[in-house]
Scaffold this motif. Structure first.
Motif, short mmCIF file in Angstrom:
data_model
loop_
_atom_site.label_atom_id
_atom_site.label_comp_id
_atom_site.label_asym_id
_atom_site.label_seq_id
_atom_site.Cartn_x
_atom_site.Cartn_y
_atom_site.Cartn_z
N ALA A 11 -2.96 1.50 10.88
CA ALA A 11 -3.84 0.33 10.75
C ALA A 11 -3.05 -0.96 10.94
CB ALA A 11 -4.54 0.34 9.39
N ILE A 12 -1.86 -1.01 10.34
CA ILE A 12 -1.00 -2.20 10.48
C ILE A 12 -0.63 -2.42 11.94
CG2 ILE A 12 1.30 -3.11 9.94
CD1 ILE A 12 1.00 -1.71 7.18
N GLN A 13 -0.28 -1.34 12.62
CA GLN A 13 0.10 -1.44 14.04
C GLN A 13 -1.05 -2.00 14.87
OE1 GLN A 13 1.07 2.37 15.74
NE2 GLN A 13 1.87 1.51 17.64
N LEU A 14 -2.24 -1.49 14.66
CA LEU A 14 -3.40 -1.94 15.43
C LEU A 14 -3.75 -3.40 15.12
CD1 LEU A 14 -5.63 1.26 15.13
CD2 LEU A 14 -4.67 0.34 17.25
N LEU A 15 -3.76 -3.75 13.84
CA LEU A 15 -4.12 -5.11 13.45
C LEU A 15 -3.09 -6.13 13.95
CD1 LEU A 15 -5.32 -4.25 9.84
CD2 LEU A 15 -6.76 -5.24 11.63
N THR A 16 -1.83 -5.75 13.92
CA THR A 16 -0.77 -6.64 14.40
C THR A 16 -0.87 -6.83 15.91
OG1 THR A 16 0.67 -5.92 12.60
CG2 THR A 16 1.74 -6.99 14.46
#
Length: 327
Positions: A11-16
């Motif tokens: 999720a962090i990877q996608l949001l970033t």
């Protein structure tokens, strides 16, 4: 292939990378994006088919981050934040210039809260930006309270639903704005009116339908979640305080019935669900949207819902059911 995952790092990877991700909160699942990414915020509006004039709620990990978002915190806003955060209270406050107008519908205020969900708190702590996250459903449809609800809506349009289990509160946050430093409820929600008044005293409720009739405010609401038709099944839905009379009008139809706690004996009813056999309003609120999702899949002619007691969370449930009935 399922888009549901418990992987916070993904999720962090996608949001970033300026993608959007559906995230869990204690109220409903939200469709989240970096508030400083025009690409992500536009994707939220476009994916939901939400009008750009309708503001979004900003989610932060803790109360100490509020001063990064807003210019001014009235005393009663501070009291409410200290009493209810993390939790289902959203405060509408004067925004800092750094907050994009795209988030706020062009207004000089921003809606902000600290969600009470361990998965999303952990996610927010690991990000270096807040998240805008309206409910993860197409505009005006029933809000999602499970990851599966979100996947049904958006399995072909978003890359990930961060799975945090079923939402415990089940209806959206209570939204409170401030006029001359006095709090006003813009949307009833998962925090009962009586609990709020115990902190700040008597509080006015701003009725969106009245506002619209007086000055056409529906084209530019003061806060998220104020539009008159919202939270609505595809199936025609009726709210009533007289179930026998209403059933009599639809005795030739396939009827789904939602009650507070009682079971009704009537041959006209195809299926009925009592939200809380013990008469618990919090339990009823937590189940409301899931039950509406269930009934909406059953190809019924009409959903009839019993009006709830007009106190505590019953007021919020009635608000959602009233807006679900608007044509």
């Amino acid at each position: 292939m399922s888009i549901i995952s418990k992987d916070i790092s993904k999720a962090i990877q996608l949001l970033t990378a300026e993608d959007i991700v559906a995230i869990p909160t204690e109220t409903v699942y939200g469709l989240a994006g970096n508030i400083y990414s025009e690409k992500a915020i536009k994707a939220i509006f476009e994916t939901k088919k939400r009008p750009f004039f309708n503001p979004l709620i900003v989610h932060i990990p803790s109360i100490d981050k509020l001063s990064n978002i807003v210019e001014y915190i009235p005393k009663k806003a501070q009291l409410l934040a200290e009493a209810f955060w993390p939790g289902p209270i959203t405060l509408v406050l004067k925004k800092k210039a750094i907050i994009p107008d795209l988030i706020t519908g062009g207004k000089d205020t921003v809606a902000v809260r600290v969600p009470n969900h361990p998965t999303t708190i952990e996610l927010l702590k690991q990000l270096n930006f807040p998240l805008a996250a309206p409910s993860a459903n197409p505009f005006s449809s029933i809000s999602p309270t499970t990851a599966a609800h979100v996947e049904t809506y958006f399995k072909n349009t978003i890359k990930m639903v961060l799975d945090g289990g079923a939402c415990t509160s089940g209806i959206e946050s209570t939204i409170i704005g401030f006029e001359n430093d006095n709090p006003i409820i813009y949307r009833l929600g998962s925090t009962a009116l009586e609990d709020i008044e115990a902190i700040v005293g008597k509080i006015e409720i701003k009725n969106m339908a009245t506002e619209r009739s007086q000055n056409n405010k529906e084209i530019s609401p003061d806060a998220p979640g104020m539009l008159e038709r919202h939270y609505a099944p595809k199936t025609t839905t009726i709210l009533t305080d007289n179930i026998p009379n209403t059933l009599d009008k639809y005795k030739e139809k396939r009827v789904g019935l939602i009650t507070f706690q009682s079971q009704i004996e009537n041959n006209a009813i195809e299926v009925q669900i009592a939200l809380s056999k013990s008469g618990d309003l919090a339990e009823s609120a937590s189940k409301l949207y899931d039950v509406l999702h269930q009934l909406d899949k059953m190809h019924l002619d009409v959903i009839i819902a019993e009006k709830f007691p007009d106190h505590g969370l019953g007021k919020s449930i009635n608000d959602r059911l009233t807006r679900a009935t608007k044509n």
